[in-house]
Each structure stands twice: as C-alpha cells, then as structure tokens.
Motif scaffolding. Structure first.
Motif, PDB file in Angstrom:
ATOM      1  N   GLU A 159     -19.007  62.032  34.519  1.00  0.00           N
ATOM      2  CA  GLU A 159     -19.619  62.182  35.736  1.00  0.00           C
ATOM      3  C   GLU A 159     -18.586  61.616  37.125  1.00  0.00           C
ATOM      4  OE1 GLU A 159     -24.000  62.473  38.212  1.00  0.00           O
ATOM      5  OE2 GLU A 159     -24.110  61.968  36.428  1.00  0.00           O
ATOM      6  N   LEU A 160     -18.258  60.747  36.946  1.00  0.00           N
ATOM      7  CA  LEU A 160     -17.817  59.672  37.748  1.00  0.00           C
ATOM      8  C   LEU A 160     -15.717  60.336  37.565  1.00  0.00           C
ATOM      9  CD1 LEU A 160     -18.241  56.059  36.174  1.00  0.00           C
ATOM     10  CD2 LEU A 160     -19.330  57.481  38.184  1.00  0.00           C
ATOM     11  N   CYS A 161     -15.399  60.936  36.569  1.00  0.00           N
ATOM     12  CA  CYS A 161     -14.146  61.326  37.039  1.00  0.00           C
ATOM     13  C   CYS A 161     -13.876  62.657  36.576  1.00  0.00           C
ATOM     14  CB  CYS A 161     -13.481  60.780  35.835  1.00  0.00           C
ATOM     15  SG  CYS A 161     -13.656  59.293  35.169  1.00  0.00           S
ATOM     16  N   LEU A 162     -14.487  63.908  36.379  1.00  0.00           N
ATOM     17  CA  LEU A 162     -13.948  65.062  36.883  1.00  0.00           C
ATOM     18  C   LEU A 162     -13.906  65.354  37.820  1.00  0.00           C
ATOM     19  CD1 LEU A 162     -15.814  66.457  33.037  1.00  0.00           C
ATOM     20  CD2 LEU A 162     -13.173  66.532  33.787  1.00  0.00           C
ATOM     21  N   PRO A 163     -15.307  65.051  38.985  1.00  0.00           N
ATOM     22  CA  PRO A 163     -14.859  65.937  40.482  1.00  0.00           C
ATOM     23  C   PRO A 163     -13.828  64.886  41.105  1.00  0.00           C
ATOM     24  CG  PRO A 163     -16.606  64.433  39.893  1.00  0.00           C
ATOM     25  CD  PRO A 163     -16.325  64.373  38.405  1.00  0.00           C
ATOM     26  N   LEU A 164     -12.893  64.003  40.649  1.00  0.00           N
ATOM     27  CA  LEU A 164     -11.231  63.747  41.003  1.00  0.00           C
ATOM     28  C   LEU A 164     -10.699  64.403  40.837  1.00  0.00           C
ATOM     29  CD1 LEU A 164     -12.002  60.413  40.806  1.00  0.00           C
ATOM     30  CD2 LEU A 164     -11.929  61.673  42.986  1.00  0.00           C
ATOM     31  N   VAL A 165     -10.769  65.645  39.396  1.00  0.00           N
ATOM     32  CA  VAL A 165      -9.379  66.073  38.661  1.00  0.00           C
ATOM     33  C   VAL A 165      -9.723  68.010  39.469  1.00  0.00           C
ATOM     34  CG1 VAL A 165      -8.698  67.184  36.922  1.00  0.00           C
ATOM     35  CG2 VAL A 165     -10.488  64.883  36.297  1.00  0.00           C
ATOM     36  N   LYS A 166      -7.592  67.985  39.317  1.00  0.00           N
ATOM     37  CA  LYS A 166      -8.071  69.714  40.387  1.00  0.00           C
ATOM     38  C   LYS A 166      -8.455  70.233  38.829  1.00  0.00           C
ATOM     39  CE  LYS A 166      -4.044  68.722  41.131  1.00  0.00           C
ATOM     40  NZ  LYS A 166      -2.397  69.160  41.956  1.00  0.00           N
ATOM     41  N   VAL A 167      -8.892  71.550  38.721  1.00  0.00           N
ATOM     42  CA  VAL A 167      -9.012  72.477  37.945  1.00  0.00           C
ATOM     43  C   VAL A 167      -7.674  73.045  37.520  1.00  0.00           C
ATOM     44  CG1 VAL A 167     -10.085  74.659  37.753  1.00  0.00           C
ATOM     45  CG2 VAL A 167     -10.941  74.140  39.195  1.00  0.00           C
ATOM     46  N   GLY A 168      -7.450  72.503  35.866  1.00  0.00           N
ATOM     47  CA  GLY A 168      -6.590  73.056  35.224  1.00  0.00           C
ATOM     48  C   GLY A 168      -6.073  71.298  34.813  1.00  0.00           C
ATOM     49  N   LYS A 219      -9.842  70.323  32.929  1.00  0.00           N
ATOM     50  CA  LYS A 219     -11.761  70.722  33.268  1.00  0.00           C
ATOM     51  C   LYS A 219     -10.881  72.215  33.632  1.00  0.00           C
ATOM     52  CE  LYS A 219     -12.682  69.730  38.033  1.00  0.00           C
ATOM     53  NZ  LYS A 219     -13.098  69.233  39.179  1.00  0.00           N
ATOM     54  N   VAL A 220     -11.777  72.577  33.454  1.00  0.00           N
ATOM     55  CA  VAL A 220     -11.866  74.427  33.597  1.00  0.00           C
ATOM     56  C   VAL A 220     -12.354  74.631  34.259  1.00  0.00           C
ATOM     57  CG1 VAL A 220     -11.147  74.299  30.896  1.00  0.00           C
ATOM     58  CG2 VAL A 220     -13.365  74.155  31.519  1.00  0.00           C
ATOM     59  N   LYS A 221     -13.506  74.379  35.056  1.00  0.00           N
ATOM     60  CA  LYS A 221     -13.831  74.956  36.772  1.00  0.00           C
ATOM     61  C   LYS A 221     -14.353  73.913  37.469  1.00  0.00           C
ATOM     62  CE  LYS A 221     -18.157  75.182  33.979  1.00  0.00           C
ATOM     63  NZ  LYS A 221     -19.530  76.365  32.875  1.00  0.00           N
ATOM     64  N   GLU A 222     -14.817  73.941  38.901  1.00  0.00           N
ATOM     65  CA  GLU A 222     -15.148  73.595  39.057  1.00  0.00           C
ATOM     66  C   GLU A 222     -16.230  72.581  39.317  1.00  0.00           C
ATOM     67  OE1 GLU A 222     -13.763  72.771  42.508  1.00  0.00           O
ATOM     68  OE2 GLU A 222     -12.460  74.171  43.110  1.00  0.00           O
ATOM     69  N   THR A 223     -16.447  71.736  39.684  1.00  0.00           N
ATOM     70  CA  THR A 223     -17.529  70.930  39.146  1.00  0.00           C
ATOM     71  C   THR A 223     -18.417  71.174  40.286  1.00  0.00           C
ATOM     72  OG1 THR A 223     -15.877  68.649  38.394  1.00  0.00           O
ATOM     73  CG2 THR A 223     -19.213  68.299  38.875  1.00  0.00           C
ATOM     74  N   PRO A 224     -19.848  71.466  39.913  1.00  0.00           N
ATOM     75  CA  PRO A 224     -20.727  71.400  41.347  1.00  0.00           C
ATOM     76  C   PRO A 224     -21.112  70.490  42.306  1.00  0.00           C
ATOM     77  CG  PRO A 224     -21.700  71.846  39.052  1.00  0.00           C
ATOM     78  CD  PRO A 224     -20.718  71.481  38.609  1.00  0.00           C
ATOM     79  N   LYS A 225     -21.033  70.520  43.338  1.00  0.00           N
ATOM     80  CA  LYS A 225     -21.453  70.092  44.200  1.00  0.00           C
ATOM     81  C   LYS A 225     -21.954  68.807  44.631  1.00  0.00           C
ATOM     82  CE  LYS A 225     -19.034  73.801  48.096  1.00  0.00           C
ATOM     83  NZ  LYS A 225     -19.123  73.753  49.417  1.00  0.00           N
TER      84      LYS A 225
END
Length: 239
Positions: A159-168, A219-225
């Motif tokens: 939760e802390l890190c995946l929002p920062l990662v671009k898709v792919g 990261k295969v899809k956008e993280t919900p806002k």
C-alpha cells in the motif's frame, strides 16, 4: 566481508568496480560511522558487517531486476534510512535516477550531506510519509522501480509503495526468512492495489546463515485513487 571479498563477489554478478567506486564505498562507510555517533542510523558499525549487511545486501537486488544500469531508469527508495538499497545501487550505476522518501528529517540531512561527499548526481530527497507522497501527482505512478528494505510487512508495504510505481513497473521488497508467510498474507493487498507477484529470490547472505528473500512484484493495473490511506492506517488496518 572484506573489501576484497566485496569486489570479488560483485565480479560474480558481472559488476566490476572502478577505483573511484571503491573509494566512494569507503567514504560512505567512514561518513556513516562518523554521523552515526550523533544520529542513530544503524546498529551495524563494524566495517566488514557494513560491507556485507548494508552495501552487498543492497546490491543483490540486481540479481532479481538487472536493469538498474539502463538509461533513464527512475528508482524510488521508500524509508531508506541511511540510504539502503538506493545509494549503493547509485554508486554502481551512476546514471540511475534516485528519489529517496523518508519521514525523518535527520536521515534526509545525512543523505543530503552524503550525496555531496560522494559527488552523486540525480538524487532527490523527499521528506515525508509514504502515505502522503503516494498522493502527490509529482511522484504517483512515476517510477520504473520502487524499493523497500525493512520497511513494513508486505501487505503494508504494497500500500505504501505500489501507488508510486508506474503501470508495468516493479516493486522490490527486501525481506528476511519470514517472507513466505508475508507473501501469503499479502494476496488481498496485491489484488486491490494492482500488483502481481513475479518472482522471489531466496538466498543466504555471503558466508552466513542469514536467509534473505527479495520479492519482485509487477504493477499490472492502476492503484485505486483512495490508496494509500491516511498516515498510520495501513499499519493499523492492513489490507
């Protein structure tokens, strides 16, 4: 791990250190120990231990994701403390663009001075909590790879890190011997946040029985806002 062993083991990864890089690691060690006397950065202070458990351990994620040396790779290191794993990687791969996020300003001050001493370019230091930085449009969905070492259990770290990662892009979680248990407990967080487990590199640190597990998540899809949630919530109520 002696400096000679450090150099030899990196050669096994097809990493050959220049004299300048060897000197940078030595300066890093000396400055870390000096600064540690006034600000608690690490409990590991013996030289051979620092080279093994901080420098070498940091670089070993190269086995899992061998693209740090590619042009314009953008890395974010969340909660890096005294700069691990990002600064050892930056020394090895000078073209790597590094952003370090840390909630403690004393560590940011150390890292700022360290980068000056080592003459490191393209390193940005962000003082803030990951829960807040993850909602900043400058950083959200921006990085090819995000790293975290001893940051939190995997469900929280996602939760802390995946929002920062671009898709792919990828998240690399550096874990100890309980990684398998953490992976099982992180299934829901991966599903919710858009991550997918790709690979686990399980090994023992050089000449020790210290088990390590480096985990690669794509990261295969956008993280919900709405994620990450408010500061402290991910730890109190993991997904």
């Amino acid at each position: 791990m002696t400096i000679e062993e450090f150099i030899q083991e990196l050669q096994k990864l097809n990493i050959s250190l220049t004299n300048e890089q060897i000197d940078q690691f030595e300066k890093y060690y000396l400055f870390l120990i000096q600064y540690n006397q006034k600000v608690n950065l690490t409990r590991i202070t013996e030289k051979e231990e620092v080279y093994l458990k901080h420098f070498y351990d940091s670089i070993l994620i190269y086995k899992l994701w061998p693209y740090f040396g590619k042009d314009k790779v953008n890395l974010c290191d969340v909660g890096s403390g005294a700069g691990f794993p990002s600064i050892p990687l930056k020394i090895i791969f000078p073209n790597l663009k590094v952003t370090i996020v840390d909630s403690l300003n004393k560590r940011i001050m150390f890292l700022n001075e360290l980068c000056k001493q080592l003459n490191l370019k393209y390193v940005s230091l962000v003082h803030g909590r990951a829960e807040e930085v993850g909602h900043n449009t400058i950083y959200r969905n921006s990085f090819d790879v995000v790293t975290g070492r001893a940051l939190a259990k995997l469900s929280v770290m996602n939760e802390l890190c995946l929002p920062l990662v671009k898709v792919g892009g990828f998240l690399i979680a550096m874990k100890g011997q309980k990684a398998e248990e953490e992976i099982k407990g992180a299934t829901n967080s991966l599903n919710v946040l858009g991550g997918q487990l790709e690979k686990v590199d399980k090994f023992y640190l050089f000449n020790t029985d210290n088990q390590r597990n480096n985990i690669l998540i794509k990261k295969v899809k956008e993280t919900p806002k709405k994620y990450p949630r408010k500061a402290g919530t991910p730890n109190r109520h993991p997904l």
